[in-house]
Design an enzyme around this catalytic site. Structure first.
Site, short mmCIF file in Angstrom:
data_model
loop_
_atom_site.label_atom_id
_atom_site.label_comp_id
_atom_site.label_asym_id
_atom_site.label_seq_id
_atom_site.Cartn_x
_atom_site.Cartn_y
_atom_site.Cartn_z
CB THR A 179 -0.84 -0.07 0.91
OG1 THR A 179 0.05 0.01 2.58
CG2 THR A 179 -1.78 -1.45 1.13
CG ASP A 180 3.79 1.53 3.07
OD1 ASP A 180 3.10 2.79 3.47
OD2 ASP A 180 4.84 2.04 3.57
#
Length: 429
Positions: A179-180
């Site tokens: 997700t980052d």
């Protein structure tokens, strides 16, 4: 020994004296009665506790000195990896699942206590059996990296792989991704694969599948339903809308960013509502325009990383900008204050960059709103120095777009034109 992974000292002796190994199903009487599976421990943990995974899915640590009685169930469950063959059902649409790593493809490493990317794409599919009722899933592993390790060369690899399926019989492509930096990847795919004929959906999770609060399964199910029931063209990020499990948000890939470090509803569409919402088995559509603003499929899968994202702040040393200029960067995206400003201490360096033919684009540090550099004198000065206002483009998206533009175009005037052209909904009204 694997049957005692992570257990040392008193905890190891406790297991051995009760003829228990990791994976055994037990019932333990302590302050309360607990039933569950004995789990491995972290290598650096103390020796005074054992860990059980309860039927609820949560793990609990039990202090050995407080344990009054242990019963070993006749039926034990060994902790094994799933790698079941994916079976297809007639009549269901086909979806390609590409795994790149991240929390959605992770589990606990009990040697260190860290979350590690180890699950294969098949394991992702088999761990969520609901997927087989919605679509026939084919799975491939491209690589296994946390998103902070996914670099522009990985974007190229993903785009080239997706491009292979332009004329396939798949209804859509799901990309499991950390997700980052997911919105960087979704942005590049939006530009490189502009006009792609089937939906491309990036999906991740904030919490690994080991945890009872994991959002991995619901996000995957939501992404699959989104493709099969909506079939929208474009690149999307599909994640939890909030902390509840009853709403999934589908965000435009160039209008989204991660705004929280750990919440399951970390992703938000900037300046608008999510394009689609999945709630109570219904898909609500908020986005009525075409995602791609060009005609036909025009893949341009190249990039140039000689673009810098400069976040201005009070006290920013212009010598840092001078170093970027001297290093031969072709473009600089400023993340300016408010309506698109940087301090006058930067002006000489900006002038130098412009004279060297470096593209200079301005975005804002503000989450919402757009750059308006004609309102104040300082903004007009920067326009005179050659900085191009990039409307309401998200800074990270502007960075990725500039990398893509420089990888595919050479003429300076055309580069300026393409940077201001709305290709994949990166600019909104």
């Amino acid at each position: 020994m694997p049957e005692y992974t992570g257990y040392v000292g008193q905890s190891l002796e406790f297991l051995k004296s009760n003829d228990i190994v990791v994976g055994d199903s037990v019932k333990i009487l302590s302050d309360l009665t607990y039933s569950g599976i004995v789990m491995p421990r972290y290598e650096h943990s103390d020796d005074k506790h054992i860990v059980l995974k309860l039927n609820s899915g949560y793990n609990v640590g039990l202090e050995i000195e407080k344990i009054k009685k242990v019963e070993k169930n006749k039926t034990t469950q060994k902790i094994v990896e799933k790698n079941e063959k994916i079976e297809h059902s007639q009549g269901l649409p086909k979806i390609l699942l590409l795994s790149t790593g991240g929390t959605i493809a992770s589990k606990i490493d009990y040697r260190t206590g860290a979350v590690t990317p180890v699950l294969t794409a098949e394991e992702l599919n088999s761990s969520v059996p609901e997927l087989a009722k919605i679509a026939n899933i084919d799975a491939q592993v491209l690589f296994s990296e946390y998103s902070e390790n996914i670099m522009p060369e990985h974007w190229l690899g993903i785009a080239k792989k997706v491009n292979e399926f332009e004329k396939s019989d798949y209804s859509g492509i799901i990309i499991a991704h950390g997700t980052d930096t997911m919105h960087y990847t979704s942005s590049f795919l939006s530009f490189a694969l502009a006009g792609f004929p089937i939906p491309i959906v990036l999906v991740g999770s904030q919490r690994s599948s080991d945890r009872a609060s994991s959002d991995a399964a619901l996000n995957l199910i939501g992404a699959t339903k989104f493709i099969t029931e909506s079939n929208p063209k474009g690149v999307y990020i599909v994640m939890h809308q909030d902390e509840n499990d009853n709403t999934i948000a589908c965000h435009l890939g160039t209008r989204v960013r991660k705004n929280h470090t750990s919440k399951r509803g970390a992703f938000q569409t900037i300046g608008d509502n999510p394009a689609f919402i999945i709630a109570e088995n219904q898909i609500l559509k908020n986005f009525s325009k075409d995602y791609f603003k060009i005609n036909g499929y025009q893949p341009k899968i190249n990039l140039d990383t000689k673009v810098a994202l400069v976040k201005y702040h009070p006290g920013y040393d212009p010598n840092l900008l001078n170093q970027i200029i001297e290093m031969g960067f072709k473009g600089i995206i400023f993340e300016g204050t408010g309506l698109g400003h940087i301090g006058k201490t930067m002006y000489e360096s900006v002038k130098k960059a412009n004279e060297k033919g470096i593209f200079l684009g301005m975005t804002s540090q503000c989450i919402d709103g757009r750059v308006r550099m004609t309102v104040y004198e300082s903004g007009r000065d920067l326009l005179d120095l050659g900085i191009i206002p990039l409307e309401n483009m998200i800074p990270e998206v502007a960075l990725v777009k500039a990398m893509w533009v420089f990888g595919n175009y050479q003429d300076s005037e055309e580069i300026k034109k393409i940077m201001l052209q709305n290709i994949a909904s990166e600019l909104t009204d």
